[in-house]
Design an enzyme around this catalytic site. Structure first.
Site, PDB file in Angstrom:
ATOM      1  N   HIS A 130      18.216 -84.157  71.022  1.00  0.00           N
ATOM      2  CA  HIS A 130      17.118 -84.050  70.002  1.00  0.00           C
ATOM      3  C   HIS A 130      16.319 -85.193  69.990  1.00  0.00           C
ATOM      4  O   HIS A 130      16.359 -86.151  69.265  1.00  0.00           O
ATOM      5  CB  HIS A 130      17.780 -83.799  68.700  1.00  0.00           C
ATOM      6  CG  HIS A 130      16.835 -83.004  67.639  1.00  0.00           C
ATOM      7  ND1 HIS A 130      16.286 -81.768  67.835  1.00  0.00           N
ATOM      8  CD2 HIS A 130      16.468 -83.513  66.435  1.00  0.00           C
ATOM      9  CE1 HIS A 130      15.707 -81.652  66.804  1.00  0.00           C
ATOM     10  NE2 HIS A 130      15.548 -82.596  66.068  1.00  0.00           N
ATOM     11  N   ASP A 142      20.305 -80.372  73.108  1.00  0.00           N
ATOM     12  CA  ASP A 142      19.984 -80.540  71.639  1.00  0.00           C
ATOM     13  C   ASP A 142      21.051 -80.092  70.699  1.00  0.00           C
ATOM     14  O   ASP A 142      21.326 -78.877  70.667  1.00  0.00           O
ATOM     15  CB  ASP A 142      18.655 -79.719  71.386  1.00  0.00           C
ATOM     16  CG  ASP A 142      18.209 -80.230  69.869  1.00  0.00           C
ATOM     17  OD1 ASP A 142      18.969 -80.581  69.011  1.00  0.00           O
ATOM     18  OD2 ASP A 142      16.859 -80.113  69.709  1.00  0.00           O
ATOM     19  N   SER A 199      10.712 -81.278  65.581  1.00  0.00           N
ATOM     20  CA  SER A 199      11.696 -81.048  64.618  1.00  0.00           C
ATOM     21  C   SER A 199      10.969 -80.002  63.665  1.00  0.00           C
ATOM     22  O   SER A 199      10.242 -79.084  63.837  1.00  0.00           O
ATOM     23  CB  SER A 199      12.515 -81.964  64.168  1.00  0.00           C
ATOM     24  OG  SER A 199      13.944 -81.405  63.894  1.00  0.00           O
TER      25      SER A 199
END
Length: 223
Positions: free
Chosen positions: A201, A170, A116
């Site tokens: 995610h 996601d 991320s």
């Protein structure tokens, strides 16, 4: 610059390669520590995994709540970026690379990895680093400050191997945004290995196996 506090795992004594792995928003250096065992890398790969803790800072999209973050996120889905925060974390990654050099690991044996916003910083720092690195592992992420990369990228790391992976479901960072980042990197000549997984995610078992295979190809000692 002061080196960030880190969690470290060594697969063997006297490591000759390192993976500097940055966590995502609100997590810490312990978040990906269990992945080391799950990678099941062979013992002859003498690796040091370095998991730094991001500094605690207010995060705008979370109503200014302080949490561990590599930079502020001003709005979801893109838009204006926290350039100062991104560049400050880039400098912290550089300090971690310098420490590995002092510990005897050559830059060509260092992988920058992240999930991320940690992956965004891995891309930001790695593509601009003045010395050739081994590669960049960018998971569930995107390319930050994309419009400035062509002018700022390092000649030493042009064509650097990049492994990018993203979940097809996601909700945090849209798959389309990650694909745009991949296309931007490929347009500049980077060798991107791209993977998509049926996940949100997060990280999945198939992805971990693919990461292990990529690291082995990148860092296995010559016979």
């Amino acid at each position: 610059m002061q080196v960030p506090e880190t969690v470290e795992v060594e697969s063997a004594s006297a490591p000759d390669a390192a993976v500097i792995w940055l966590h995502g928003l609100g997590a810490d250096g312990y978040d990906f520590e269990p992945v080391v065992a799950e990678l099941r890398l062979p013992p002859h790969l003498r690796l040091r995994f370095v998991f730094p803790h991001a500094p605690v800072r207010p995060v705008t999209i979370n109503m200014g709540m302080p949490m561990r973050a590599w930079y502020d996120i001003l709005q979801m889905g893109g838009g204006r970026e926290d350039e100062a925060g991104i560049r400050a974390s880039q400098a912290q990654v550089k300090s971690l690379i310098e420490r590995e050099k002092r510990r005897g690991v050559e830059p060509r044996r260092i992988v920058l990895a992240g999930f991320s916003q940690g992956g965004a910083i891995a891309l930001q720092a790695g593509l601009r680093h003045a010395e050739r690195l081994a590669g960049i592992l960018a998971l569930s992420t995107y390319l930050p400050l994309a419009g400035k990369l062509a002018a700022e990228r390092s000649a030493a790391n042009r064509g650097l191997p990049v492994f990018m992976a993203h979940g097809t479901h996601d909700p945090m960072i849209a798959l389309a945004r990650a694909r745009e980042s991949r296309a931007a990197l490929e347009a500049l000549g980077y060798a991107v290995e791209w993977k998509e997984y049926a996940m949100a995610h997060s990280v999945c078992g198939e992805e971990i196996a693919d990461i292990a295979a990529w690291l082995l190809r990148l860092l296995a000692p010559a016979p």
